[in-house]
Write a protein that holds these residues in place. Structure first.
Motif, PDB file in Angstrom:
ATOM      1  N   MET A  56      -8.138  -4.378   9.722  1.00  0.00           N
ATOM      2  CA  MET A  56      -6.775  -3.843   9.794  1.00  0.00           C
ATOM      3  C   MET A  56      -6.088  -4.304  11.069  1.00  0.00           C
ATOM      4  N   PHE A  57      -6.854  -4.302  12.148  1.00  0.00           N
ATOM      5  CA  PHE A  57      -6.330  -4.721  13.443  1.00  0.00           C
ATOM      6  C   PHE A  57      -5.859  -6.176  13.381  1.00  0.00           C
ATOM      7  N   ILE A  58      -6.747  -7.029  12.898  1.00  0.00           N
ATOM      8  CA  ILE A  58      -6.434  -8.461  12.866  1.00  0.00           C
ATOM      9  C   ILE A  58      -5.257  -8.729  11.943  1.00  0.00           C
ATOM     10  N   LEU A  59      -5.281  -8.125  10.753  1.00  0.00           N
ATOM     11  CA  LEU A  59      -4.199  -8.428   9.813  1.00  0.00           C
ATOM     12  C   LEU A  59      -2.877  -7.840  10.260  1.00  0.00           C
ATOM     13  N   ALA A  60      -2.917  -6.699  10.950  1.00  0.00           N
ATOM     14  CA  ALA A  60      -1.674  -6.157  11.488  1.00  0.00           C
ATOM     15  C   ALA A  60      -1.103  -7.118  12.518  1.00  0.00           C
ATOM     16  N   TYR A  61      -1.992  -7.687  13.328  1.00  0.00           N
ATOM     17  CA  TYR A  61      -1.551  -8.636  14.346  1.00  0.00           C
ATOM     18  C   TYR A  61      -0.929  -9.873  13.701  1.00  0.00           C
ATOM     19  N   THR A  62      -1.619 -10.429  12.708  1.00  0.00           N
ATOM     20  CA  THR A  62      -1.076 -11.645  12.085  1.00  0.00           C
ATOM     21  C   THR A  62       0.212 -11.341  11.323  1.00  0.00           C
ATOM     22  N   THR A  63       0.297 -10.139  10.728  1.00  0.00           N
ATOM     23  CA  THR A  63       1.537  -9.782  10.034  1.00  0.00           C
ATOM     24  C   THR A  63       2.691  -9.697  11.030  1.00  0.00           C
ATOM     25  N   ALA A  64       2.419  -9.054  12.180  1.00  0.00           N
ATOM     26  CA  ALA A  64       3.459  -8.947  13.202  1.00  0.00           C
ATOM     27  C   ALA A  64       3.955 -10.332  13.583  1.00  0.00           C
ATOM     28  N   ARG A  65       3.023 -11.271  13.676  1.00  0.00           N
ATOM     29  CA  ARG A  65       3.420 -12.626  14.048  1.00  0.00           C
ATOM     30  C   ARG A  65       4.239 -13.274  12.937  1.00  0.00           C
ATOM     31  N   LYS A  66       3.836 -13.004  11.710  1.00  0.00           N
ATOM     32  CA  LYS A  66       4.476 -13.638  10.568  1.00  0.00           C
ATOM     33  C   LYS A  66       5.913 -13.151  10.393  1.00  0.00           C
ATOM     34  N   ILE A  67       6.123 -11.837  10.560  1.00  0.00           N
ATOM     35  CA  ILE A  67       7.454 -11.294  10.266  1.00  0.00           C
ATOM     36  C   ILE A  67       8.371 -11.350  11.483  1.00  0.00           C
ATOM     37  N   ALA A  68       7.845 -11.757  12.632  1.00  0.00           N
ATOM     38  CA  ALA A  68       8.664 -11.802  13.847  1.00  0.00           C
ATOM     39  C   ALA A  68       9.848 -12.738  13.629  1.00  0.00           C
ATOM     40  N   PRO A  69      10.994 -12.513  14.282  1.00  0.00           N
ATOM     41  CA  PRO A  69      11.251 -11.396  15.188  1.00  0.00           C
ATOM     42  C   PRO A  69      11.766 -10.166  14.433  1.00  0.00           C
ATOM     43  N   GLN A  70      11.221  -9.023  14.785  1.00  0.00           N
ATOM     44  CA  GLN A  70      11.661  -7.757  14.212  1.00  0.00           C
ATOM     45  C   GLN A  70      11.832  -6.780  15.366  1.00  0.00           C
ATOM     46  N   PRO A  71      12.646  -5.740  15.171  1.00  0.00           N
ATOM     47  CA  PRO A  71      12.718  -4.714  16.206  1.00  0.00           C
ATOM     48  C   PRO A  71      11.338  -4.099  16.424  1.00  0.00           C
ATOM     49  N   ALA A  72      11.062  -3.655  17.643  1.00  0.00           N
ATOM     50  CA  ALA A  72       9.743  -3.143  17.992  1.00  0.00           C
ATOM     51  C   ALA A  72       9.284  -2.051  17.024  1.00  0.00           C
ATOM     52  N   MET A  73      10.222  -1.184  16.655  1.00  0.00           N
ATOM     53  CA  MET A  73       9.882  -0.068  15.779  1.00  0.00           C
ATOM     54  C   MET A  73       9.381  -0.575  14.426  1.00  0.00           C
ATOM     55  N   HIS A  74      10.088  -1.579  13.903  1.00  0.00           N
ATOM     56  CA  HIS A  74       9.713  -2.146  12.600  1.00  0.00           C
ATOM     57  C   HIS A  74       8.324  -2.776  12.656  1.00  0.00           C
ATOM     58  N   THR A  75       8.077  -3.489  13.753  1.00  0.00           N
ATOM     59  CA  THR A  75       6.773  -4.135  13.876  1.00  0.00           C
ATOM     60  C   THR A  75       5.663  -3.091  13.876  1.00  0.00           C
TER      61      THR A  75
END
Lengths: 583, 268
Positions: A56-75
């Motif tokens: 979950m940790f790793i995929l959350a990290y890669t998702t954050a990278r994929k959808i960037a840039p997003q507001p901090a709250m959304h991420t």
């Protein structure tokens, strides 16, 4: 201007499902259970928990990278979604396990597994699972929001804590034997003995508890490693291409190499007898890796039957030295040149029929060659010479003067010497006329031929050199076990060697060392891993190909032209023309 | 003047298709000569026959006094024929200098053992080759690019590197397969200039395949026209521009009547 819009929520849900699937897989193959006894930080969490939460940790990290840039709250929310879904999938597994007897199909879906997943609190524990999963997801996503330098430092620190926690048993074994060794120190070294003993006590009592790191020391180590990484990432990047060295760099390099050599010489003493066997195995694979690196990495000839040469080396040593067969009764050193010659000839023999083949065809034929050699060794037909399934026993051992090199530690030095010679040869060849011809063939065989490179001679040379190194590994292996058996010459050896080259970095000599330590030593060091060795290899290979296809320690290119910019204008005839064309 | 390359009744068949039929061709020493013709005329096939990639079914190829027919590509290169390719074929994952050093392979000597021991002679050979490679880089205008990966060079420079690599084998005859393909007018102009310098300053005889008529007419001393594997014309640029069979081959039979227009079309 949106070229391709990505819906962050869809991505997060998808990532959560993937994380859940990976975690369920790890759970069902039994890794979670196997590692549940190994505390990383004593009393806090175990490696088993890491395994089912880290996806979950790793995929959350890669998702954050994929959808960037997003507001901090959304991420952060996306991370939460990913974490919740990932753990919900596992919660589903637990619930399903209550209703249906999964063990009929998945032997590892045991009550023990469910206990681990619910943190030992039965079904209410599922809420804990969801909570832990969401924390993992949010933290993974939030780390991405940190400045890159900080984020990388945090990740590196986490990785080190994990590693240090995992290695607790090893470290304590090693340090315990230091203390025993100091008893044999002469009086004038007494101070060193005290120092070593107190270091050992410090490590075992202060840093580690009986299992895993102590919580406080884990926090301190996390901060220390993080600070160190932060400092390191701040420095300017070293260029990947190396050039002619300045005097100072040369001195540094010599000192560095000397230090590494000294470390390798002292390694068996530092690590103790327990590790000598593992080190020997690593040495064996480094030797083979260096050879296959020439064939695959330099010349680009995909050889899947590489174990054949190793087998030929080992069997040649057996036939030439074993009194049981009684053909020659040579000593190890007398037999060595003949055994090596045999492997070189085998390399040429294999090379000849496949000169015209490329790529997939080459791979298939070499694969067949490897199997043929194994089957010949196994066959009844050659039993009088090669011993059939019984193999060959009482193979000659290397001696120096009257000393027989038979302990694992002695053989380590034999491996070390062989690796030193072979690595030197590989390193020299890489930047030679022949090495460039190999690389040219790898890049484009037709054009290489049109450059005046004789592809027959060049390819045969690559096969013969590769075979020689592998044969050398085989002879030492035979001497190490005093015996050879056909079953130790199986296809997986070829695959292991190929994998370690890929993981280290194709064509890279230091990469072979790194790859061998990662692939061969690591599973032996962590006993729980041994069972999942090939699962881990596969996962590692896939992950490497996706994220770092060049390998852990990719090949460096020498700077060749740079030279002249330093004002060292070469003597000799002046350049034909100085102005650039088309002026 | 001596003939560098002579092909006599050269014939190459692929199954039923006659890709080259009875081609007679001579290239004079120190000249720049072109082969032109519509797509599929057999131009690259001719190059492949000369450089040993294909073995012709009939006929012979001579390079000075050497018979090239049936020799392997590396032997042909060692005798002094080098070539480039229509679609650039560099050693992409090697540096620019390494590409050139590979080109020098035929006249370097170090074998496996010398490579390992790196004795004095080998070290000197490496050093001298490196210096020659640097000179060559300056000559082709790639100074300072030597340590880049070949695949990271811009297109025009890749073309030049490919020629530099061919020149590194110290050829007497250089075969260029569409050296200006994909170039804009100013790059093309540079390339024409550069090809002349190869001949004038390095004394290399040049045979090139080219589609851009402006280049062909500008640079060639002699032009050979192929169509469907046959030689249909040969002559100076002025002669070729007037030749009815050439105009037919390029523009079709009907067009040959309106000669005036087509001449200007061929002249570019």
């Amino acid at each position: 201007m949106h070229t391709k819009s990505i819906s962050p929520w869809k991505e997060a849900v998808q990532a959560g499902l993937i994380a859940g699937a990976i975690a369920v897989l790890l759970n069902l193959v039994g890794m979670t259970t196997a590692f549940s006894g190994r505390y990383i930080v004593s009393g806090w969490f175990t490696m088993g928990q890491v395994l089912f939460l880290v996806p979950m940790f790793i995929l959350a990290y890669t998702t954050a990278r994929k959808i960037a840039p997003q507001p901090a709250m959304h991420t952060a929310l996306a991370g939460l979604v990913c974490g919740v879904i990932g753990s919900a999938v596992q919660a589903g597994l637990v619930l399903l396990g209550q209703v249906v007897n999964l063990r009929a199909m998945f032997i590892n879906a045991s009550p023990q597994l469910f206990e681990i997943l619910t943190f030992g609190r039965d079904l209410p524990g599922l809420l804990l699972l969801l909570l832990a999963g969401s924390i993992m997801g949010v933290v993974g996503a939030v780390i991405f929001l940190l400045p890159e330098r900080l984020a990388k430092s945090v990740l590196q620190a986490l990785l080190w804590i994990l590693l240090l926690g995992l290695l607790r048993d090893l470290v304590s074994t090693v340090t315990a034997q230091w203390v025993i060794k100091t008893k044999a120190f002469p009086d004038w070294l007494g101070w060193a003995g005290v120092l070593i003993t107190s270091l050992s006590t410090f490590i075992n009592k202060t840093i580690y508890s009986a299992s895993g790191l102590k919580p406080l020391s884990a926090i301190v180590l996390f901060l220390l490693v993080g600070a160190w990484a932060y400092w390191r990432y701040g420095r300017p990047k070293r260029a990947r291409i190396t050039g002619p060295l300045t005097r100072r760099q040369q001195t540094q390099r010599v000192l560095g190499l000397g230090g590494i050599a000294l470390l390798f010489i002292l390694l068996p003493s530092i690590l103790g007898i327990f590790f000598a066997e593992i080190l020997d195995n690593v040495g064996l694979y480094i030797l083979m890796g260096l050879g296959l690196n020439i064939v695959v990495g330099f010349a680009g000839l995909l050889d899947l039957g590489y174990v054949a040469f190793y087998a030929i080396g080992a069997y040649a040593m057996g036939v030439l030295t074993s009194p049981e067969l009684g053909f020659f009764n040579l000593t190890f050193w007398e037999a060595l040149p003949f055994a090596l010659l045999a492997t070189v000839i085998a390399g040429v023999i294999l090379g000849l029929p496949i000169l015209k083949m490329r790529g997939d065809y080459l791979a298939i034929v070499t694969l067949g060659f490897g199997e043929i050699v194994r089957l010949l060794a196994l066959s009844d037909w050659l039993r009088p010479w090669l011993g059939g399934t019984q193999g060959i026993q009482r193979i000659g051992q290397p001696t120096i003067g009257s000393i027989i090199l038979d302990s694992q530690q002695d053989l380590y030095y034999l491996f070390l010497a062989a690796i030193g010679i072979v690595a030197f040869i590989a390193w020299r060849l890489k930047d030679s006329r022949i090495g460039r011809a190999w690389m040219a063939i790898r890049e484009d065989e037709d054009v290489a031929m049109a450059m005046g490179i004789n592809h027959v001679a060049t390819k045969l040379l690559a096969f013969a050199t590769g075979a020689l190194f592998s044969g050398l590994a085989g002879t030492i292996f035979a001497a190490k076990l005093h015996s050879v058996y056909p079953h130790s010459m199986n296809f997986l050896v070829s695959i292991n060697v190929l994998s370690l080259i890929i993981i280290g970095g194709m064509g890279s000599i230091p990469g072979v060392f790194v790859g061998a330590f990662v692939l061969i030593a690591a599973p032996d060091l962590l006993r729980e891993f041994a069972e999942y060795r090939y699962l881990a290899y596969g996962a590692l290979l896939v992950a490497m190909m996706l994220t770092r296809p060049e390998g852990l320690w990719p090949e460096e290119r020498r700077r060749l032209e740079l030279h002249e910019e330093e004002g060292e204008v070469p003597l000799g005839e002046p350049p034909p023309v100085l102005n650039t064309p088309g002026g | 003047m001596a003939e560098v390359l002579v092909s006599k009744k050269l014939t190459k068949r692929f199954g039923g298709l006659e890709a080259l039929s009875r081609i007679d061709l001579e290239v004079q020493e120190n000249s720049i000569q072109s082969i032109i013709g519509p797509n599929g005329a057999g131009k690259t096939t001719f190059f492949n026959c000369v450089t040993g990639f294909y073995t012709p079914e009939e006929g012979e190829i001579f390079f000075y006094t050497h018979n090239l027919t049936g020799l392997s590509p590396d032997r042909v290169t060692k005798l002094g024929v080098a070539r480039t390719y229509q679609n650039i074929r560099l050693f992409k994952n090697m540096t620019v200098v390494e590409n050139i050093l590979v080109g020098m392979h035929p006249h370097m000597k170090a074998g496996l053992i010398q490579g390992i021991l790196r004795d004095r002679a080998t070290r000197r050979e490496e050093q001298e080759s490196l210096e020659e490679a640097r000179r060559l880089l300056r000559f082709v205008g790639l100074r300072g690019r030597g340590d880049m990966m070949a695949m990271n060079l811009p297109y025009g420079e890749q073309r030049r590197l490919e020629i530099a690599r061919a020149v590194a084998s110290r050829p007497k005859l250089l075969l260029l397969d569409e050296p200006t393909a994909g170039m804009n007018p100013s790059e093309t102009q540079d390339m024409v200039h550069f090809i002349r310098r190869l001949r004038d300053e390095l004394g290399i005889t040049i045979l090139l395949i080219e589609h851009q008529m402006r280049v062909v007419m500008n640079i060639s001393e002699l032009i050979t026209v192929l169509d469907f594997g046959e030689k249909i014309a040969e002559g100076t640029p002025a002669q070729i521009q007037k030749d009815t069979r050439v105009i037919e081959a390029y523009l079709g039979r009907g067009a040959a009547s309106g000669l005036g227009q087509q001449q200007s079309a061929l002249a570019g």
